[in-house]
Design a protein around this motif. Structure first.
Motif, PDB file in Angstrom:
ATOM      1  N   PRO A 719     -42.799 -13.166   8.219  1.00  0.00           N
ATOM      2  CA  PRO A 719     -42.016 -14.358   8.560  1.00  0.00           C
ATOM      3  C   PRO A 719     -42.165 -14.657  10.044  1.00  0.00           C
ATOM      4  CG  PRO A 719     -40.676 -12.733   7.394  1.00  0.00           C
ATOM      5  CD  PRO A 719     -41.952 -12.065   7.737  1.00  0.00           C
ATOM      6  N   TYR A 721     -40.141 -14.995  12.346  1.00  0.00           N
ATOM      7  CA  TYR A 721     -39.296 -14.276  13.316  1.00  0.00           C
ATOM      8  C   TYR A 721     -39.889 -12.928  13.717  1.00  0.00           C
ATOM      9  CZ  TYR A 721     -37.353 -12.540   8.855  1.00  0.00           C
ATOM     10  OH  TYR A 721     -37.215 -12.035   7.597  1.00  0.00           O
ATOM     11  N   GLU A 863     -35.283 -26.337  -0.868  1.00  0.00           N
ATOM     12  CA  GLU A 863     -36.519 -25.574  -0.760  1.00  0.00           C
ATOM     13  C   GLU A 863     -36.617 -24.454  -1.795  1.00  0.00           C
ATOM     14  OE1 GLU A 863     -34.094 -25.528   1.595  1.00  0.00           O
ATOM     15  OE2 GLU A 863     -33.737 -23.475   2.284  1.00  0.00           O
ATOM     16  N   LEU A 864     -35.464 -24.070  -2.390  1.00  0.00           N
ATOM     17  CA  LEU A 864     -35.500 -23.008  -3.389  1.00  0.00           C
ATOM     18  C   LEU A 864     -36.041 -23.499  -4.733  1.00  0.00           C
ATOM     19  CD1 LEU A 864     -32.057 -21.369  -2.558  1.00  0.00           C
ATOM     20  CD2 LEU A 864     -34.312 -20.686  -1.754  1.00  0.00           C
ATOM     21  N   ARG A 866     -38.895 -24.944  -5.130  1.00  0.00           N
ATOM     22  CA  ARG A 866     -40.363 -24.942  -5.152  1.00  0.00           C
ATOM     23  C   ARG A 866     -40.838 -23.847  -6.088  1.00  0.00           C
ATOM     24  NH1 ARG A 866     -42.095 -24.720   0.951  1.00  0.00           N
ATOM     25  NH2 ARG A 866     -40.388 -23.213   0.996  1.00  0.00           N
TER      26      ARG A 866
ATOM     27  N   VAL B 567     -38.245 -18.969   4.576  1.00  0.00           N
ATOM     28  CA  VAL B 567     -37.381 -18.862   3.408  1.00  0.00           C
ATOM     29  C   VAL B 567     -38.192 -18.474   2.175  1.00  0.00           C
ATOM     30  CG1 VAL B 567     -35.606 -20.029   2.072  1.00  0.00           C
ATOM     31  CG2 VAL B 567     -35.926 -20.612   4.478  1.00  0.00           C
ATOM     32  N   ASN B 570     -38.387 -14.744   2.730  1.00  0.00           N
ATOM     33  CA  ASN B 570     -37.126 -14.022   2.805  1.00  0.00           C
ATOM     34  C   ASN B 570     -35.991 -15.004   2.555  1.00  0.00           C
ATOM     35  OD1 ASN B 570     -34.890 -12.562   3.414  1.00  0.00           O
ATOM     36  ND2 ASN B 570     -35.426 -12.183   5.557  1.00  0.00           N
ATOM     37  N   GLN B 571     -35.446 -14.966   1.348  1.00  0.00           N
ATOM     38  CA  GLN B 571     -34.407 -15.935   1.002  1.00  0.00           C
ATOM     39  C   GLN B 571     -33.119 -15.683   1.777  1.00  0.00           C
ATOM     40  OE1 GLN B 571     -34.346 -17.433  -2.884  1.00  0.00           O
ATOM     41  NE2 GLN B 571     -36.515 -17.777  -2.604  1.00  0.00           N
ATOM     42  N   VAL B 573     -32.729 -15.793   4.802  1.00  0.00           N
ATOM     43  CA  VAL B 573     -32.597 -16.720   5.928  1.00  0.00           C
ATOM     44  C   VAL B 573     -32.455 -18.160   5.442  1.00  0.00           C
ATOM     45  CG1 VAL B 573     -33.770 -15.201   7.557  1.00  0.00           C
ATOM     46  CG2 VAL B 573     -35.108 -16.890   6.290  1.00  0.00           C
ATOM     47  N   GLY B 574     -32.270 -18.350   4.145  1.00  0.00           N
ATOM     48  CA  GLY B 574     -32.107 -19.691   3.575  1.00  0.00           C
ATOM     49  C   GLY B 574     -30.849 -20.359   4.098  1.00  0.00           C
ATOM     50  N   SER B 575     -30.832 -21.682   3.951  1.00  0.00           N
ATOM     51  CA  SER B 575     -29.758 -22.451   4.581  1.00  0.00           C
ATOM     52  C   SER B 575     -28.390 -22.162   3.964  1.00  0.00           C
ATOM     53  CB  SER B 575     -30.078 -23.940   4.471  1.00  0.00           C
ATOM     54  OG  SER B 575     -30.426 -24.250   3.144  1.00  0.00           O
ATOM     55  N   THR B 576     -28.353 -21.648   2.741  1.00  0.00           N
ATOM     56  CA  THR B 576     -27.055 -21.464   2.099  1.00  0.00           C
ATOM     57  C   THR B 576     -26.539 -20.027   2.170  1.00  0.00           C
ATOM     58  OG1 THR B 576     -28.280 -21.231   0.046  1.00  0.00           O
ATOM     59  CG2 THR B 576     -27.305 -23.376   0.481  1.00  0.00           C
TER      60      THR B 576
END
Lengths: 1070, 592
Positions: A719, A721, A863-864, A866, B567, B570-571, B573-576
């Motif tokens: 990722p 980061y 985005e989830l 996809r 995301v 690594n989910q 860090v997802g927005s929710t």
């Protein structure tokens, strides 16, 4: 007449010699002319003779004897000597029944009937006739289990070859090419490696083929080793398959000269259906009616407009190509030679691009002593590429599609014209093609010197010194350009010279013997190679004029770069074969390899393989009567390990890169090291069967395989980061290591038939089909759940999850468009759904926007959602060659195809404002398929408005063609309709008429008159037609040339399309 | 015996063969240093951190210099997701910003470890100085991250995370804790950095630079819980005051000198605490300053690397400076030197650009066919005014090749100049001090330092100072320097309504009809450039087109989304997904 008389006299003499043995004389020849060294035996006796240099023989035999004529590679002929016959002339035919053909297997040769592994041969005839600039192109559709996809239609460009599927995710998944025992050094694979910067895109893979420096006309055969029992002898270098290439060698006899000449014309037959000026004006006016853009008087009345500029017609041209080769071969019993020289010049179908090659080859074999043979093979080639940036979002192809039809190519002064619209300049694609110069000159001297010692019976010692001395020179020149915002204010020039020296030394000892029904061979050997490379680059700006492109004329501040390095490998290997009565065959190989790519503790690895086969048709119990139908049958089983070290050197340590700053010099760590990095291992099992029916009229080969690559070498994808993403000049490179496991399983069927084989008419058919399925089994030692592939820059286009097949496209599923306000309210919430209920067509979701599937069923589109939206890998590929022969004519038709692969039409998607179906700008041209766009209409036309119109009122607008899957046009595109979705995924299945060749050989009597051995005229059409549903130029899209990580496949990002080519050729031998 | 000899010989060959094989295969890097043989002496230890001043920051530039400046209402771009505060996680500028900031963190962590593990003869003082600089840069990167994304993961040691393979299990850490982490990092940096200022050559980060940053961090952190924390404000104030009083640094006398190429100008008094120090002398990409390409006028330099004329300072920013692009430029009166340095407007003349031609004349640039830098045949603009707000960037630009040579003795290259980018200046510290004073009721001291800043800019001193005065002063002083959006972000922590109201009230959109008025003012009836007054100034055809004004601002818009590619991996860090809380000083430490 005089000759006939002599023969008559001789015949008379012979018949009158009673009680004496008959003396028979004659000439043995093949279709090239007299053959020397042909064994002529009286059957059942030890009485024998052999032909001299002119093919003459003489032998005395008993009356009624049978003469047996035999020579390696030719079908043995038996002729009963008739009463009184004294002259028997024989024409030997090359052995078309492969069974006893000798094939190259790596560090030796074997009879084909003794092979236990899976391999395919391609012979000269398969290469001949079709226009092949680079020999990797010839592999397409010809060999089961080998997929070859051209990465570009540019002249001299490369193909991505995959033997039995993609078994590693390294950028270099190409097979190992070995020419006459020398491994071909690929050198750089990306344009940057040559010093062309990003002039060819930023991808790991470029269109420049390392194989285009080799003249295909010098090749006599190619052997593609597929399964591990065949490739294991190449151990650590064999994981992606091995292609063994043998060049032509002389045959004893008088010199024979050949001329091969060819002339060809290429063009791009298809055009993408872009809008012409009239269509564009209508689209523009529609945007005006929706309040998206202000009206433009120029487009007010589309009917009075012409068609405008067709940019595709402007950048494509009819291209010419010609090639000539002259060769001579011959020799004595002791020394044979083959020399050739060739020249080829090929224009590209995009203006300005072309390729030429000059090559010479000398192969000499000399039997110096009875026990000592020495030989030299050497070839030198020079190629020149004039390259254009065809691919990608900044390439000629894409700009030729996206440029508006209302801009002329030239302005009234004859200069290239251009248009700036709100700061957006579409680069004039013609100017783009013609202005910048990217020249690549490559030179290569490659070959080997070998000695073969056979002082003791049954033992053969071979030593070989191979070499490959290569250099490349890349010159770029950019003149001053001022085309809107596309400006080059000063000219600039760069030159990079790369040189590399490779040498290899190998020694191996072979023992072979036969004890009754047992025959064995054993081979042990050693090989070591070293490769050294260096480069020097200089660049400068401000030359006084554009005429002379010499660095030293530049007046700017020069910059230089240089570097050097080396790699080495050392290996030990052995192979044992055992053959019992031509029924049971076993092969065992072992290779132990050490590579400098790894750290001290992980350098060495061993690779075993074992194979066996059973020729059941030779069993005693096999009824002779069955042989009438199934004349030969063999079952093969193989298992083996191979490896891969293709990760580049230095992954086990952390190098430093120079990075200047205003504070002075600086060195930065370049990568995160992995001291434990080691060999990638592959285990492959193969089960095969070879069946021949009706005296080899029908040959069927079926192979099933599974190969599992583990400890797969790859760069970790982390990722952002973790700080390893982004620009290679500033970010730490993520560690490279052994992370993945991939499984490939497949089935290959080859059906080779000879339905008709008469004197005047023949028909041969070869059909092959390959099925391959792959699966990413694991990403161990890394928590990565997937491999990620990129489109042009940082946009993800493919994601391979563990448990799925490689390189699946990744995006949203389109289920339609929002029909109206109610539809928006009753569907899962769109990303730009206004929580406060205030809708705005520029900032929130709106009727006519694409409705994506809520894959995770959480009620939100984000985005989830996809997911996998298609695989670029075909379910199967096939090739079918039919060859017809009628008297002196021959006709060959070759079809190939691919089924079940998806293509991401990246041109349509584009980047930012660029896509061809975006409808979010009026400054780039659009594809005509947007005619199906969501058309917004008013629901209640009578509703009054104080500000704005119905088009701004979400409750009073609906889509009239509600079942469309194309969104509304919108400049702001708040719903991000242009994101990667099924909208851009197309079926890439195709059937292509790849090649049609019609040839004519001059008849013997004419040839005799003109004192020629052979004259052949032919014409050929390549890529005549492709049956496909794909809307781009060409569904054949290989590895991406734009992905800097090299993890995408099947992304059509302005790929240089393969042209249709018509050629006319002439071969003469005398 | 014979057999023995044979076997002996054979094994000897194998042993010799095997050892020579090892030598044959042992090929460490030949043409570069490795981390194992670098960091050997003081020079190398110092050089090891030089690149932290430029290269890894390179790819933040677009987000920083116009992405965030567009969000805050200082810069206008049409049809732009930054303008509507709706940028998404696949936006290229956003993604590269993330790459860049995380790259800084990874590079700093790695260099620190490498220096700590080095075995050469470098002195402890040299090591401390370099480690201190790396820590300060790391803190700067995290400070930007927390203000951009809000909650972010803390990657304390990249090697460790990779070794433990926990990189895809990272959670976002609550921003309160990220601030604590930044403070801890800066405290360590200050412990290691030398206090003696680099008199006459303020180029490297010292103790006071880090302390200045610390005061800014405390001011930002003060509101993070939703109400202003008095302790934090006091710390911001105290640290700022220490820098002001004891660093030996002072404001550069002339505002425009801060933004010039010459070290003699921008380094004269040590005003710049943190700067990206680019270089144009080598061809290495990411080492040079490429910002001019994105913000200057096409054709401004002869390198063909500029495409920035369609974006420029907003009408709102012009309003703040008290100038208008639709008034007769001959009558324009500036209240303040900073206006012209910040933005170029029609009629402006700059003596420090295009020095070889006697300065840059913005009347002529678009409308005079013969006016372009030496070496260019046109300026590529189609002879029309581009940015519909009537202003273009004045900061971050340095001119044409002749300017570069005149200032430094050598030329720039395509997308690479030597112009430093200052990201923390002493005037900022003055205003931090003033703001912390105002917020703690000490308006006298606040007034003094606001007026010092104004005085340097030749602006009239204020009679009294309120929070809003300091707030506005920050905008004028630091406009287009990538800081304003972060002012909104930190203020939104505790006063969201004011931030939303201000953004909605801004004149963020553009004029219609500006080009024809400008053109007719300087072009005569024959179409030739004739200078101002060719026709009378008539602004009656210019109207404000409000289409790009913000109507819809939501609290969620004050954090930008994480790159979606993260995301994918690594989910967490997802927005929710909610951030985790971390006891920073127990979990992480710098024990060296």
């Amino acid at each position: 007449m005089k000759q006939k008389l002599v023969i008559f006299m001789l015949a008379l003499l012979a018949t009158t010699t009673l009680f004496a043995q008959n003396k028979i004389t004659g000439v043995v020849s093949d279709d090239l002319g007299p053959m020397s060294g042909v064994a002529v035996m009286e059957k059942g006796t030890q009485n024998g003779a052999s032909t001299d240099l002119d093919g003459n023989y003489a032998i005395s035999v008993k009356k009624g004897a049978t003469l047996v004529f035999s020579s390696i590679g030719y079908a043995t002929q038996e002729i009963v000597v008739g009463d009184g016959q004294t002259v028997i002339n024989v024409v030997l035919v090359e052995d078309t029944e492969f069974l006893d053909e000798v094939v190259v297997v790596g560090y030796g040769t074997m009879k084909r009937s003794d092979l236990s592994g899976a391999s395919v041969s391609m012979k000269e005839e398969d290469l001949k006739g079709s226009i092949i600039t680079s020999l990797d192109q010839s592999l397409q559709g010809r060999a089961a289990g080998v997929s070859a996809v051209q990465t570009s239609g540019a002249p001299g460009s490369s193909s991505s070859i995959r033997v039995r599927g993609q078994a590693t995710v390294n950028a270099n998944a190409e097979p190992l090419y070995v020419i006459d025992g020398v491994i071909i050094q690929g050198g750089g694979n990306s344009g940057a490696d040559f010093g062309l910067g990003d002039a060819l895109g930023n991808g790991k893979v470029s269109t420049i083929s390392p194989l285009s420096t080799i003249n295909p006309a010098d090749i006599v055969s190619m052997e593609i080793l597929k399964d591990a029992s065949a490739t294991a002898i190449y151990g650590a270098q064999g994981a992606n398959g091995v292609v063994l290439i043998t060049t032509k060698h002389g045959k004893a006899g008088e010199a024979k000269f050949s001329y091969d000449g060819m002339f060809a014309v290429s063009r791009q037959n298809s055009r993408i259906d872009m809008m012409n000026l009239r269509e564009y004006a209508e689209y523009y006016n529609d945007m005006v009616s929706l309040g998206e853009v202000s009206a433009n008087a120029l487009y007010a009345d589309p009917s009075i407009l012409g068609k405008g500029t067709n940019w595709q017609d402007e950048v494509f041209r009819t291209a010419l190509q010609h090639q000539h080769q002259l060769s001579a071969q011959g020799g004595t019993e002791k020394v044979q030679y083959y020399v050739s020289g060739s020249y080829m010049n090929q224009e590209g179908t995009i203006i300005g691009s072309n390729f030429d090659r000059m090559s010479v080859r000398t192969n000499v074999d000399a039997q110096l002593k009875k026990w000592f043979k020495l030989g030299v093979n050497a070839t030198y080639a020079v190629t020149h590429d004039n390259l254009k940036l065809a691919d990608g979002q900044e390439g000629v192809i894409f700009y030729s599609l996206s440029s508006l039809p209302d801009i002329p190519v030239y302005d009234i002064d004859g200069n290239y014209s251009t248009m700036v619209r709100e700061g957006y300049t579409t680069r004039n694609p013609v100017a783009l093609a013609m202005y910048n110069e990217n020249l690549l000159k490559r030179q290569k001297l490659t070959g080997n010197i070998y000695a073969e010692l056979t002082p003791i019976e049954h033992f053969a010692w071979r030593s070989e010194l191979g070499f490959d001395i290569s250099s490349s020179q890349a010159d770029t020149y950019k003149p001053k350009i001022s085309l809107g915002t596309f400006q080059q204010g000063s000219n600039s020039i760069s030159q990079q010279i790369n040189t590399s020296t490779y040498w290899s030394i190998k020694n191996y000892l072979t023992y072979s013997n036969t004890f009754g029904k047992h025959s064995v061979t054993a081979m042990v050997g050693q090989e070591a190679w070293e490769s050294r490379w260096n480069y020097l680059r200089a660049a400068n700006t401000d030359l006084p004029s554009d005429e002379i492109h010499n660095l030293s004329l530049a007046t700017g501040t020069p910059t230089t770069n240089s570097g050097f390095g080396s790699a080495a490998m050392a290996s030990f290997f052995t192979r044992e074969t055992y053959n019992y009565d031509n029924r049971y065959l076993f092969t065992y190989t072992f290779r132990y390899d050490g590579s400098s790519n790894f750290g001290p503790d992980n350098r060495w690895a061993g690779f075993h393989s074992l194979a066996g086969s059973w020729r059941f048709s030779n069993e005693a119990f096999y009824p002779a009567s069955w042989k009438e139908v199934l004349n030969d049958g063999k079952i093969r089983v193989g298992w083996g390990q191979t490896g891969n070290a293709n990760i580049g050197s230095g992954a086990w340590e952390s190098g430093m890169s120079k990075m200047p700053s205003a504070l002075g010099d600086s060195q930065r760590p370049a990568n995160i090291p992995n001291t434990g990095i080691h060999w990638e291992k592959q285990v492959q099992t193969n089960l095969g069967i070879d069946l021949s029916f009706f005296k080899n009229r029908i040959n069927l080969t079926v192979d099933m395989y599974q190969k599992i690559s583990s400890d797969m070498l790859m760069t970790m994808t982390l990722p952002s980061y973790m700080g390893t993403m982004g620009n290679g000049s500033s970010a730490l490179e993520a560690p490279k290591g052994n992370y993945g496991t991939i499984r490939n399983r497949g089935l290959e069927i080859t059906l080779d038939t000879h339905p008709i084989d008469n004197k005047n008419f023949g028909w041969d058919s070869n059909f092959q089909i390959s099925f391959n399925k792959n699966k990413l089994l694991a990403l161990d030692g890394t928590a990565n759940a997937q491999l990620i592939g990129y489109g042009q820059w940082s946009d993800i286009v493919s994601v391979t999850e563990v448990g799925e097949s490689l390189y699946n496209f990744y995006g949203y599923k389109v289920i339609g468009v929002y029909k109206d306000f109610d539809d928006i309210m009753n569907s899962p919430k769109a990303e730009k759904f206004p929580e406060d209920g205030v809708f705005n067509r520029n900032t929130t979701v709106w009727p006519g926007d694409l409705k994506f599937e809520d894959v995770n069923k959480d009620g939100y589109i984000n985005e989830l959602d996809r997911t996998n939206i298609g695989s670029p890998l075909p379910k199967f590929t096939f090739g079918w060659t039919n060859t017809f022969r009628y008297k002196n004519f021959d006709l060959s038709i070759f079809l190939n195809g691919s089924y079940g692969n998806k293509v991401l039409n990246y041109n349509m998607m584009g980047q930012g404002y660029n896509g061809l179906v975006h409808m979010n700008s009026v400054w780039t041209n659009q594809h005509n398929s947007i005619a199906s766009r969501a058309r917004l209409e008013v629901i209640d036309a009578g509703k009054p408005y104080t500000s704005g119109t119905w088009a701004d009122d979400v409750t009073n607008v609906r889509v009239s063609n509600a079942d469309t899957k194309t969104p509304r046009p919108t400049i702001a595109d708040p719903n991000d309709n242009d994101r990667l979705s099924t909208r851009y995924i197309e079926d890439g299945s195709y059937i292509r008429i790849k090649n049609i060749t019609l040839g004519y050989n001059l008849p013997k009597n004419v040839l005799d008159k003109v004192k020629m051995d052979n004259v052949r005229l032919y014409c050929n059409i390549q890529n005549l037609y492709t049956f496909t549903k794909y809307s781009g130029y060409d569904p054949e899209v290989g590895a991406s040339t734009q992905d800097a990580k090299g993890l995408t496949f099947g992304v059509d990002n302005g790929r240089y399309p393969s042209p249709m080519t018509c050629s006319f050729g002439l071969n003469i031998t005398f | 015996m014979k057999n023995f000899l044979k076997y002996f010989a054979l094994s000897a060959i194998i042993v010799i063969g095997a050892t020579s094989c090892e030598e044959f295969l042992n090929r460490p890097a030949e043409d570069s240093y490795t981390t194992a043989n670098y960091y050997q002496n003081d020079v190398q230890v110092e050089q090891a951190v030089n690149y932290l001043y430029n290269s890894p920051w390179h790819d933040i530039r677009r987000f920083y210099i116009y992405g965030s400046e567009t969000m805050c209402g200082n810069v206008y771009q049409s049809n732009n997701a930054y303008a509507t505060l709706t940028v998404n996680g696949t936006d290229e500028d956003l993604v590269y910003m993330a790459y860049s900031l995380w790259s800084v963190n990874a590079q700093c962590n790695t260099v620190i470890n490498n220096i700590l593990n080095s075995t050469g003869n470098a002195s402890q003082a040299a090591k401390n100085k370099s480690i201190g600089e790396a820590l300060a840069w790391k803190a700067m990167a995290y400070f930007m991250l927390v203000r951009t994304f809000g909650d972010v993961p803390i990657i304390h040691d990249n090697t460790e995370v990779i070794k433990e393979a926990t990189y895809n299990e990272q959670f976002k850490v609550a921003k309160e804790d990220v601030y604590e982490y930044i403070i801890m990092t800066l405290e360590k940096a200050m412990e290691l950095l030398p206090k003696d200022p680099y008199i006459g050559k303020y180029n490297r980060i010292d103790y006071y630079a880090a302390e200045g940053l610390l005061s800014k961090v405390y001011l930002a952190k003060a509101g993070v819980t939703g109400t202003l924390n008095a302790d934090d404000l006091k710390k911001a104030k105290d640290y700022a005051k220490d820098v002001i009083d004891n660093s030996g640094r002072s404001l550069t006398p002339k505002y425009s000198d801060v933004f010039r190429l010459q070290p003699a100008l921008f380094q004269q008094t040590g005003e710049n605490l943190f700067s990206w120090l680019w270089t144009s002398t080598a061809s290495q990409w990411t080492s040079g300053n490429a910002i001019q390409s994105d913000v200057a006028l096409t054709g401004f330099s002869e390198f063909g690397d500029i495409w920035g004329d369609w974006k420029g300072p907003t009408i709102d920013l012009q309003d703040a400076f008290g100038v208008s692009a639709i008034e007769d430029p001959e009558l324009r009166k500036d209240n303040d030197d900073r206006r012209k340095v910040t933005m170029m407007m029609f009629g402006d003349h700059y003596d420090y650009f295009w020095v070889d031609r006697g300065g840059f004349d913005f009347y002529r640039f678009f409308y005079d066919d013969t006016y372009y830098p030496v070496g260019l045949e046109s300026n590529g603009s189609n002879h029309d005014w581009c940015c519909q707000t009537g202003a273009n960037y004045g900061k971050h630009i340095w001119g044409c090749g002749a300017d570069h040579i005149a200032a430094l003795g050598f030329n720039a290259a395509r997308m690479a100049s030597q112009l430093p980018t200052h990201i923390l200046r002493l005037s900022d510290i003055y205003l931090i001090y003033a703001e912390a004073c105002v917020l703690t009721g000490d308006s006298d001291n606040a007034l003094t330092y606001v007026n010092k800043v104004r005085e340097r800019a030749n602006a009239k001193p204020l009679p009294s100072v309120s929070f809003d005065d300091v707030w506005k002063e920050r905008r004028l002083e630091l406009a287009l320097e990538g800081d304003r959006w972060y002012d909104f972000v930190r203020r939104s922590y505790y006063d969201m309504d004011a931030c939303i109201a201000e953004l909605k009230a801004q004149r963020r959109s553009h004029w219609d009809g500006i080009n024809s008025v400008y053109k007719s003012y300087v072009v005569d009836d024959e179409g030739k450039y004739a200078g101002p007054g060719a026709h009378k100034w008539d602004k009656s055809t210019i109207v404000y087109n409000a289409e790009d004004d913000l109507t819809d601002v939501k609290p969620s818009m004050f954090t930008v989304p994480f790159p979606t590619e993260d995301v994918v991996m690594n989910q967490n860090v997802g927005s929710t997904v909610d951030p985790i809380r971390v006891n920073v000083r127990e979990t992480f430490s710098y024990d060296f």
